[in-house]
Scaffold this motif. Structure first.
Motif, mmCIF file in Angstrom:
data_model
loop_
_atom_site.group_PDB
_atom_site.id
_atom_site.type_symbol
_atom_site.label_atom_id
_atom_site.label_comp_id
_atom_site.label_asym_id
_atom_site.label_seq_id
_atom_site.Cartn_x
_atom_site.Cartn_y
_atom_site.Cartn_z
ATOM 1 N N VAL A 127 0.845 -1.195 0.000
ATOM 2 C CA VAL A 127 0.000 0.000 0.000
ATOM 3 C C VAL A 127 0.882 1.248 0.000
ATOM 4 O O VAL A 127 1.828 1.342 0.772
ATOM 5 C CB VAL A 127 -0.921 0.010 1.233
ATOM 6 N N SER A 128 0.581 2.186 -0.880
ATOM 7 C CA SER A 128 1.290 3.465 -0.899
ATOM 8 C C SER A 128 0.278 4.591 -0.964
ATOM 9 O O SER A 128 -0.701 4.496 -1.702
ATOM 10 C CB SER A 128 2.190 3.572 -2.138
ATOM 11 N N PHE A 129 0.488 5.617 -0.192
ATOM 12 C CA PHE A 129 -0.257 6.865 -0.383
ATOM 13 C C PHE A 129 0.433 7.956 0.409
ATOM 14 O O PHE A 129 1.400 7.682 1.131
ATOM 15 C CB PHE A 129 -1.732 6.715 0.002
ATOM 16 N N ASP A 130 -0.024 9.179 0.245
ATOM 17 C CA ASP A 130 0.610 10.253 0.993
ATOM 18 C C ASP A 130 -0.444 11.125 1.649
ATOM 19 O O ASP A 130 -1.615 11.081 1.282
ATOM 20 C CB ASP A 130 1.512 11.094 0.082
ATOM 21 N N ILE A 131 -0.027 11.883 2.633
ATOM 22 C CA ILE A 131 -0.905 12.850 3.277
ATOM 23 C C ILE A 131 -0.201 14.190 3.220
ATOM 24 O O ILE A 131 0.996 14.282 3.517
ATOM 25 C CB ILE A 131 -1.211 12.447 4.735
ATOM 26 N N ARG A 132 -0.950 15.234 2.801
ATOM 27 C CA ARG A 132 -0.334 16.557 2.698
ATOM 28 C C ARG A 132 -0.668 17.386 3.910
ATOM 29 O O ARG A 132 -1.725 17.232 4.514
ATOM 30 C CB ARG A 132 -0.856 17.265 1.442
ATOM 31 N N ARG A 133 0.226 18.292 4.211
ATOM 32 C CA ARG A 133 0.031 19.131 5.400
ATOM 33 C C ARG A 133 -1.274 19.902 5.277
ATOM 34 O O ARG A 133 -1.562 20.491 4.253
ATOM 35 C CB ARG A 133 1.190 20.103 5.548
ATOM 36 N N GLY A 134 -2.082 19.838 6.317
ATOM 37 C CA GLY A 134 -3.286 20.639 6.389
ATOM 38 C C GLY A 134 -4.531 19.983 5.827
ATOM 39 O O GLY A 134 -5.620 20.540 5.948
ATOM 40 N N GLU A 135 -4.418 18.827 5.226
ATOM 41 C CA GLU A 135 -5.628 18.244 4.638
ATOM 42 C C GLU A 135 -6.314 17.284 5.605
ATOM 43 O O GLU A 135 -5.764 16.908 6.639
ATOM 44 C CB GLU A 135 -5.303 17.519 3.324
ATOM 45 N N ILE A 136 -7.538 16.916 5.251
ATOM 46 C CA ILE A 136 -8.216 15.827 5.936
ATOM 47 C C ILE A 136 -8.240 14.665 4.958
ATOM 48 O O ILE A 136 -8.799 14.757 3.875
ATOM 49 C CB ILE A 136 -9.654 16.198 6.344
ATOM 50 N N ARG A 137 -7.570 13.610 5.354
ATOM 51 C CA ARG A 137 -7.410 12.476 4.460
ATOM 52 C C ARG A 137 -8.213 11.327 5.042
ATOM 53 O O ARG A 137 -7.994 10.943 6.200
ATOM 54 C CB ARG A 137 -5.916 12.114 4.446
#
Lengths: 277, 362, 306
Positions: free
Chosen positions: A46-56
């Motif tokens: 599994v790969s994914f990313d989370i960006r600063r400030g978002e709701i993921r």
């Protein structure tokens, strides 16, 4: 010749508002994580990313590996393969308290509060990492120890106000109803002033009104405290409303990743949720 | 009506977080301590003959205070941090024999320092035997602390270096000397022990209501969640072991030096461990006040029990009575765990709550 | 060499008795998650009940009736104790932490110790059930003078082996055994499929009581029944750590290891440092073992969930 700047359509306004999140730096980058328990593969590549400030949001059917994913992020499980990069630092193995030190906070599917302590004490415990008075200062409760207790109490009281739990401040959390316990747990996580807040089914077992409150708290935490949020939730309506981007897991694999609109129309997601024929 | 707190407004968090936020409580504690320090000795000096007052000091007040101190120490570990220990007797023994060795081998060291050395030695042993708690959870610790108990029982009995060559393990402590004054009278011993106990209670109360205390309780209530909010289990558990064993070690040294004078390893057997464990179960796990209440209860109970059969006209042999006494302890433990797991301290709080709203029911 | 083997075998055989007591712990822990500190006290009670009833019956009846009657009486006592424990302790501590339950069994141990001594006396009572006590000398061909064995120990080993076999069959092959394992896994789930929890507790504590009786009779034949048997039985706790809290084979292997280890240590190391190290050796071995191998030799490794 005059250039005509088109007026943004009403739908696009919101889209532009979220431009910030789209272009912000990546705070958490997960690459090819695999976890297995004995022969059971809980997560595969599994790969994914989370960006600063978002709701993921992380969604998927039961047993898809969502909680396992969060457990890897905050160091509770160690993935057999793959890497996790948080705030630009790639890490091999990490204990949960080190993840906390790095700025990752967490709430749990089944409330994990300190049952023998009051609401106030629970949230104060969330400040553990910020309290630096040494043993001797604490022993006589003077100087730094006393100052810290008071300063942190101010901050904790702010959180208590924000979550509207003033009335249960000095109640043992073991006796509180479930909805309030979930709120206290969110309070404890917020008290850590985390960079990344992992919420595992924060609305499970709540009625509509409580869900509404919880949504508000999550949005406010995201906007006012600028906390990045990773959210596991089964209520698709809530997920679509709250989140900026969504990862869909099924049987330990990622099957879709994108904005709520893209996910809504993704064939594999529809198949996973409604069953394919 | 005397216990109403109406009109007492707290205007700062500092006031709200005070040890005794209610005025009446503060005055009661001041009154109690004043009585213990001045009132009681004066009363005993003028009200009774020397024999009675000495008896009260040496058979009741001094043992009560020292055992209370040991209970508080154990309560830090079991009640606040949730780690079981069956080795209290051993840690008291370490305190006693370490203090003895310092006092005998380095006679120029002041008594207080020797007693503190006892505490430090016990703290070290506590950390060593607490180490397994980092890898394992819960009840396994019962066995490692039993290991401590049996190992040190043997060590002080068989290795004569620790007893300065005494073959049977029985030793006599040199007289305690505070600032050049030898403690000989009951009053003097009592006041010394009282001072130590009051200081320890204050310090430990401060710890338990501060950041470290919250860490201990977090580990007790849910260790995984505690770790996830950034508490290092190693630090929290080992500080609990160290603080607890230090306190117990000092209690052991006082027990040996001030209460017993001369003693043998049997004075710190596993029976002592259970005795103190029972005090905190009855008094209230996770409560400093409870430690005092439980100690008083467990000390008074046998005195009452030995008189009841005679008073009822039931002739029982002394051995039956002593068996019965221990059986009653066992029943009480089960009863408290079922009916009031937070012990006498909780009953005390409930009573106070009732008094606060009296004469209204709620 | 012959001496070494003699000590080793002697240790192994007394280890069998540790195994028996440890079995009682394992059975209760498996089915109810309770570490029963009172297991040693149950050995004392079972032994006293048996010895005293047998002596009483022996005055009027022939030997074999007194033995059978004594056993029947002790069994009845152990079942009654199991019922009392279930009724007045366990059902009232449902949903309490394992720490509270453990402390409650410490209280229970005191109650059983003292009441059984009040009821049956507190002297040393010899157990006579017809097991020959003569020493046997074996392997005379291999070593000079052979190896000296105690026939009681051999009997103990045989009886223990039979008991283990019965227990394994009981847990793995019978419906009751299956129900007990279900309860051990998850109380609520077991209840929801209709297994009455209090009833399984009663069964399990009775089984532990019977194991205690077997241990008491065998141990009593060797050293007599007296209060100090409680401390011998406490040695089963380090056995549990070696073998794992939930494993029947673990209890057996652990018992043998501890039994052999402590005898060898006493004879070959103890003599150098003052003797009497049997007193603590088992516990310290367990302590060291815990640091290296926390889940025991046969324990189940659990995946922590949250």
């Amino acid at each position: 010749m005059m250039t005509v700047i088109p007026e943004p359509a009403p739908g696009e306004q919101a889209f532009l508002g979220r431009q910030v999140a789209r272009e912000a730096e990546t705070i958490l980058d997960i690459e090819n994580i695999s976890v297995a328990f004995g022969g059971v593969r809980a997560l595969t590549d599994v790969s994914f990313d989370i960006r600063r400030g978002e709701i993921r949001a992380i969604i998927g059917p039961n047993g898809a590996g969502k909680t396992t994913m969060l457990n890897c992020v905050n160091g509770f499980y160690h993935p057999a393969k793959g890497s996790i990069t948080f705030k630009g630092r790639k890490r091999a193995q990490m204990r949960p308290h080190e993840a906390a030190r790095d700025g990752i906070a967490r709430t749990f599917q089944n409330v994990a509060l300190f049952r023998g302590m009051t609401t106030l004490e629970n949230i104060m415990t969330g400040r553990a990492l910020k309290m630096r008075a040494n043993f001797w200062q604490q022993l006589v409760r003077a100087g730094k120890a006393e100052r810290e207790e008071i300063e942190n109490r101010y901050l904790v009281e702010e959180i208590i106000d924000f979550l509207q739990i003033e009335h249960i401040r000095k109640t043992q959390v073991g006796v509180l109803p479930y909805g309030l316990q979930k709120r206290v747990e969110l309070g404890r996580a917020l008290a850590m002033e985390p960079d990344l807040l992992l919420l595992d089914e924060p609305m499970a077992g709540m009625n509509l009104e409580e869900k509404g409150d919880m949504c508000r708290f999550i949005l406010e935490a995201n906007r006012h405290f600028r906390t990045t949020v990773a959210l596991i939730e089964h209520d698709i309506g809530v997920v679509m409303d709250l989140s900026d981007r969504i990862v869909v897991l099924e049987s330990g694999r990622k099957i879709a990743d994108g904005t709520p609109d893209a996910i809504k129309s993704d064939d594999r997601v529809i198949a996973a949720y409604l069953g394919s024929h | 009506m005397i216990y109403h707190e109406a009109g007492q407004f707290k205007t700062s968090y500092k006031q709200d977080m005070a040890m005794l936020p209610i005025v009446q409580d503060r005055w009661s504690v001041v009154a109690l301590v004043t009585f213990a320090v001045a009132g009681l000795p004066i009363l005993l000096a003028f009200g009774t003959d020397a024999f009675t007052s000495n008896y009260l000091y040496s058979a009741i007040l001094i043992p009560f205070l020292i055992l209370s101190l040991a209970s508080i120490g154990l309560n830090i570990l079991v009640g606040y941090c949730g780690q079981i220990s069956l080795g209290t007797g051993a840690f008291m023994a370490i305190g006693a024999y370490a203090a003895y060795n310092v006092a005998v081998r380095l006679p120029q060291v002041p008594s207080i320092l020797a007693i503190l050395c006892g505490g430090i030695a016990a703290a070290g042993a506590g950390i060593a035997f607490g180490l397994p708690s980092l890898r394992i959870k819960g009840l396994y610790l019962a066995v490692t602390t039993l290991a401590a108990q049996f190992f040190f029982d043997w060590l002080f009995l068989r290795v004569s270096w620790f007893t300065n060559g005494s073959a049977s393990g029985s030793v006599t402590a040199p007289a305690v000397e505070i600032l050049g004054i030898k403690l000989e009278s009951g009053t003097g011993k009592y006041l010394f022990v009282l001072a130590v106990v009051v200081l320890f209670s204050l310090g430990l109360k401060n710890l338990t209501r501060g950041a470290l205390g919250r860490q201990w309780m977090a580990i007790r209530d849910m260790d995984i969640a505690a770790e996830i909010i950034g508490i290092r289990p190693v630090y929290a558990k080992l500080t609990a072991f160290a603080v607890s064993s230090f306190t117990i070690g000092v209690a052991g040294a006082l027990w040996a030096f001030v209460h017993l004078g001369s003693w043998e390893p049997l004075a710190f057997s596993i029976d002592r461990s259970f005795n103190i464990l029972f005090m905190i179960i009855v008094g209230g796990l996770g409560s400093i006040l409870g430690s005092f209440l439980g100690t008083a209860f467990i000390m008074i109970l046998p005195i009452v029990l030995t008189r009841v059969p005679a008073a009822l006209g039931v002739p029982l042999s002394t051995s039956t009575i002593s068996h019965l006494e221990v059986a009653v302890f066992g029943i009480l433990i089960i009863f408290f765990l079922i009916a009031e797991p937070l012990g006498l301290a909780r009953l005390w709080l409930l009573a106070k709550e009732k008094l606060r709203i009296w004469p209204f029911p709620y | 060499m012959g001496f070494f083997i003699e000590v080793l075998i002697g240790g192994l055989l007394s280890g069998v008795l540790y195994s028996l007591v440890a079995l009682g712990f394992v059975v209760i822990f498996k089915a109810s998650g309770v570490l029963n500190f009172a297991q040693g006290s149950m050995v004392l009670l079972a032994g006293l009940a048996f010895v005293r009833a047998q002596a009483f019956l022996g005055e009027t009846f022939p030997f074999w009736i007194s033995v059978a009657g004594g056993l029947a009486f002790a069994v009845a006592i152990m079942v009654i104790v199991a019922w009392l424990v279930e009724k007045f302790v366990l059902t009232r501590l449902i949903n309490q932490s394992s720490l509270s339950l453990f402390m409650a069994t410490i209280g229970l141990a005191f109650v059983i110790d003292e009441l059984s001594q009040i009821a049956f006396g507190s002297e040393v009572y010899a157990v006579k059930i017809g097991i020959p006590r003569e020493p046997i000398i074996v392997l005379t061909g291999l070593f000079d003078g052979g190896v000296l064995l105690n026939s009681v120990d051999l009997w103990a080993a045989i009886i223990a082996a039979c008991l283990v076999l019965i227990l394994v069959v009981f847990f793995q092959k019978t419906g009751t055994g299956l129900a007990l394992r279900a309860v051990a896994d998850d109380h609520a789930a077991a209840q929801s499929v209709g297994i009455p929890i209090p009833w399984t507790w009663l069964i399990i504590w009775s089984v532990a009581g019977l194991i205690a009786l077997a241990a008491a009779v065998l141990w009593g034949t060797k050293v007599g029944i007296q209060y100090s048997i409680v401390f011998l039985a406490m040695k089963a706790l380090p056995v549990l750590i070696l073998g794992g809290f939930t494993s029947i084979p673990g209890a057996i292997v652990g018992g043998l290891l501890i039994g052999a280890g402590e005898k060898l240590a006493e004879v070959f190391i103890g003599s150098m440092i003052g003797g009497g190290i049997e007193y603590w050796f088992a516990y310290v071995v367990a302590l060291i073992f815990l640091m290296i191998w926390p889940q025991g030799l046969f324990g189940e490794r659990l995946i922590e969930r949250i």
